[in-house]
Design a protein around this motif. Structure first.
Motif, PDB file in Angstrom:
ATOM      1  N   SER A 181       8.674  31.489  -0.631  1.00 43.02           N
ATOM      2  CA  SER A 181       8.924  30.681   0.573  1.00 43.02           C
ATOM      3  C   SER A 181       9.977  29.625   0.265  1.00 43.02           C
ATOM      4  O   SER A 181      10.237  29.310  -0.897  1.00 43.02           O
ATOM      5  CB  SER A 181       7.636  30.015   1.058  1.00 43.02           C
ATOM      6  N   VAL A 182      10.570  29.104   1.320  1.00 45.82           N
ATOM      7  CA  VAL A 182      11.580  28.055   1.197  1.00 45.82           C
ATOM      8  C   VAL A 182      11.128  26.858   2.020  1.00 45.82           C
ATOM      9  O   VAL A 182      10.704  27.010   3.175  1.00 45.82           O
ATOM     10  CB  VAL A 182      12.956  28.543   1.692  1.00 45.82           C
ATOM     11  N   ASN A 183      11.212  25.690   1.430  1.00 40.59           N
ATOM     12  CA  ASN A 183      10.871  24.454   2.146  1.00 40.59           C
ATOM     13  C   ASN A 183      12.100  23.992   2.924  1.00 40.59           C
ATOM     14  O   ASN A 183      12.913  23.208   2.432  1.00 40.59           O
ATOM     15  CB  ASN A 183      10.417  23.378   1.152  1.00 40.59           C
ATOM     16  N   TRP A 184      12.265  24.517   4.139  1.00 47.59           N
ATOM     17  CA  TRP A 184      13.444  24.190   4.938  1.00 47.59           C
ATOM     18  C   TRP A 184      13.501  22.704   5.293  1.00 47.59           C
ATOM     19  O   TRP A 184      14.584  22.138   5.448  1.00 47.59           O
ATOM     20  CB  TRP A 184      13.462  25.030   6.219  1.00 47.59           C
TER      21      TRP A 184
ATOM     22  N   TYR B 138      15.461  20.649   2.877  1.00 49.07           N
ATOM     23  CA  TYR B 138      16.906  20.794   3.058  1.00 49.07           C
ATOM     24  C   TYR B 138      17.385  19.956   4.242  1.00 49.07           C
ATOM     25  O   TYR B 138      18.472  19.357   4.195  1.00 49.07           O
ATOM     26  CB  TYR B 138      17.269  22.267   3.281  1.00 49.07           C
TER      27      TYR B 138
ATOM     28  N   ASP C  85      12.169  32.354  10.304  1.00 49.08           N
ATOM     29  CA  ASP C  85      11.506  32.703   9.058  1.00 49.08           C
ATOM     30  C   ASP C  85      10.050  33.093   9.294  1.00 49.08           C
ATOM     31  O   ASP C  85       9.536  34.022   8.665  1.00 49.08           O
ATOM     32  CB  ASP C  85      11.592  31.517   8.091  1.00 49.08           C
TER      33      ASP C  85
ATOM     34  N   ILE D  19      24.354  26.817   0.810  1.00 55.32           N
ATOM     35  CA  ILE D  19      23.231  26.790  -0.132  1.00 55.32           C
ATOM     36  C   ILE D  19      23.688  27.300  -1.498  1.00 55.32           C
ATOM     37  O   ILE D  19      24.223  28.398  -1.615  1.00 55.32           O
ATOM     38  CB  ILE D  19      22.050  27.637   0.374  1.00 55.32           C
TER      39      ILE D  19
ATOM     40  N   LYS E 222      21.526  26.960  -4.447  1.00 53.16           N
ATOM     41  CA  LYS E 222      20.392  27.326  -5.284  1.00 53.16           C
ATOM     42  C   LYS E 222      20.136  28.832  -5.215  1.00 53.16           C
ATOM     43  O   LYS E 222      19.980  29.402  -4.133  1.00 53.16           O
ATOM     44  CB  LYS E 222      19.147  26.563  -4.830  1.00 53.16           C
TER      45      LYS E 222
ATOM     46  N   GLN F  30      17.556  30.773  -5.940  1.00 50.57           N
ATOM     47  CA  GLN F  30      16.302  31.228  -5.356  1.00 50.57           C
ATOM     48  C   GLN F  30      16.352  31.195  -3.831  1.00 50.57           C
ATOM     49  O   GLN F  30      15.893  32.130  -3.157  1.00 50.57           O
ATOM     50  CB  GLN F  30      15.143  30.374  -5.875  1.00 50.57           C
ATOM     51  N   THR F  31      16.929  30.144  -3.277  1.00 55.61           N
ATOM     52  CA  THR F  31      17.020  30.034  -1.818  1.00 55.61           C
ATOM     53  C   THR F  31      18.015  31.039  -1.263  1.00 55.61           C
ATOM     54  O   THR F  31      17.776  31.644  -0.215  1.00 55.61           O
ATOM     55  CB  THR F  31      17.443  28.607  -1.418  1.00 55.61           C
TER      56      THR F  31
ATOM     57  N   TYR G 266      16.538  34.367  -0.969  1.00 53.76           N
ATOM     58  CA  TYR G 266      15.637  34.435   0.192  1.00 53.76           C
ATOM     59  C   TYR G 266      16.428  34.634   1.489  1.00 53.76           C
ATOM     60  O   TYR G 266      16.066  35.448   2.340  1.00 53.76           O
ATOM     61  CB  TYR G 266      14.815  33.148   0.264  1.00 53.76           C
TER      62      TYR G 266
END
Length: 474
Positions: free
Chosen positions: A35-38, A41, A59, A88, A90, A92-93, A96
């Protein structure tokens, strides 16, 4: 004229491939489950309120809900994903984001045209954001981006423009040349998609793609059956284009495929190679090409292999049909061939051996001058083999044929010297293999001596006989 593979055939074969790129699919699944903590951001002012609201909803949405979000504002959908890919950093993000986008395209392939329309309105390249990611160090990002490029190229109403197409196909080709790794199957999968489009096949051949596939398949024992199957699938797609299948004739492909057929235990590998063979005997418009293919298959012991395959039981009735069809075609194609046709096929293949024509005086009396045809094509091939081959058998036969050529066509001596053959033959006088030394010695003497009866008698008197070659003295 190009012929398209039967869609049913492609879909059936591709179902088998889908579970072959297991490593990549496992990585995809792992990314999907993350999961991504939008919100972080958004709070860090890395994304706008508009992007945050859209991507948060998108998402967590079900497929039908995602479809509604896209249909409500298609340009917003593309713009936000383009924005995220650009901003972006990163890994990992970004993994995703790309996986979410790839899933969205798979849900509805027509969505690729939204990307085309978005880029056209802004006079931008639809490919550049993804091409840029092909240089990343994270291999999942690289290959997920490649998969998206392939989907847009193949599913769009408009073809990929040539410059971008060449760049992408060259990129895929270069990845195939890399040492075997867990992403090879993903590269082959993208190539399988691309070569379903006939216009893309032409460009792939133009960038020397067939020779790369052939070189990879030469090491088929090391790369595993799944890559072998996928690359043969690519050849199968190419073989539906009559002009391209004729070009395969110059790639020395048949010996490689015949070797795989003789060693594989996988039915689908056998099936796809026989499908390639069938197209090679069926699709070319030039009948001489079909004849050369048939001869090459016979020389590579394909007929014997077909007999063994016919004795086995197969689950696929199409495979049984192909075995019978190819056997019948090979039998009819070669029954009326001349010895010179066989010789031409053997020389062009580069796999020289002591077939009967090399040892027959009558053959050389009748055909030596024909080595001058087509701008000395066969002579030049023999010289190239002397330059490049490391196989003692090939070197011995090539040296022998050079000698027989000048023996029966003395005017060719000057040409042989011009092509550098004399010097090449002389350097093999000290070769480690005794058969190569013998044939080189004989050829050099033929280049320098006029009295052939004297030479033959002298060699016999001196006891210089070939070792294990079974040659007939002249």
């Amino acid at each position: 004229m190009a012929s398209q593979p039967r869609m049913g055939d492609i879909q059936d074969l591709e179902k088998e491939v889908l579970n072959q790129w297991k490593f990549f699919e496992e990585r995809v699944q792992a990314v999907q489950e993350s999961s991504v903590n939008w919100k972080s951001y958004y709070q860090g002012q890395m994304i706008s309120n508009e992007v945050f609201n859209f991507i948060s909803n998108f998402d967590n949405a079900k497929p039908e809900e995602r479809s509604n979000l896209i249909n409500a504002n298609p340009m917003q959908f593309v713009g936000i994903f383009r924005n995220l890919i650009d901003k972006i950093a990163k890994d990992q993000t970004l993994q995703y984001i790309l996986t979410m986008l790839d899933d969205s395209l798979q849900e509805d392939p027509s969505r690729v045209d939204i990307f085309k329309e978005y880029a056209k309105k802004r006079k931008e390249s639809v490919w550049q954001p993804f091409f840029h990611l092909l240089d990343r160090s994270d291999m999942f990002i690289v290959h997920q981006s490649s998969c998206i490029v392939a989907k847009i190229a193949c599913w769009s109403k408009e073809l990929m423009e040539k410059k971008s197409l060449q760049s992408y196909l060259i990129w895929l080709k270069e990845r195939l040349k890399e040492p075997v790794n867990e992403y090879h199957s993903t590269v082959a999968r993208c190539l399988q998609m691309m070569l379903r489009v006939d216009a893309y096949r032409v460009v792939f051949v133009d960038v020397d793609g067939i020779s790369v596939i052939t070189s990879v398949l030469l090491g088929h024992e090391k790369i595993g059956f799944q890559i072998v199957y996928q690359l043969c699938f690519c050849l199968w797609c190419l073989s539906f284009n009559s002009a391209l299948v004729e070009k395969m004739n110059k790639m020395n492909l048949i010996p490689v495929l015949a070797d795989i057929v003789s060693s594989t235990q996988r039915e689908k590998v056998t099936r796809i190679i026989l499908a390639v063979f069938r197209n090679m005997l069926e699709k070319p418009e030039d009948r001489t090409v079909i004849t050369e293919y048939a001869l090459s298959m016979v020389r590579c012991k394909v007929v014997k292999q077909l007999e063994l395959l016919e004795a086995r039981k197969w689950e696929d009735p199409d495979l049984e049909e192909d075995i019978k069809w190819i056997s019948t075609r090979l039998e009819s194609s070669v029954q009326d061939l001349s010895s010179f046709d066989e010789y031409v096929s053997e020389v062009r293949s580069g796999n020289l051996e002591w077939s009967p024509v090399h040892r027959t005086d009558r053959f050389w009396r009748e055909n030596a001058s024909r080595l001058n045809d087509k701008n000395y094509e066969l002579l030049k091939i023999l010289v190239r083999l002397l330059e490049t081959s490391r196989d003692p058998l090939v070197l011995a036969v090539a040296a022998h044929d050079i000698g027989e050529y000048v023996r029966h066509y003395p005017r060719g001596k000057h040409l042989i010297e011009q092509l550098g053959a004399k010097q090449l033959v002389m350097q093999y006088l000290t070769h480690t293999d005794p058969n190569v030394r013998y044939e080189a010695l004989l050829a050099v003497q033929k280049l320098m001596v006029h009295n052939w009866e004297y030479l033959g008698k002298k060699l016999t008197d001196d006891g210089q006989q070939p070792r294990s070659l079974g040659l007939v003295s002249s």
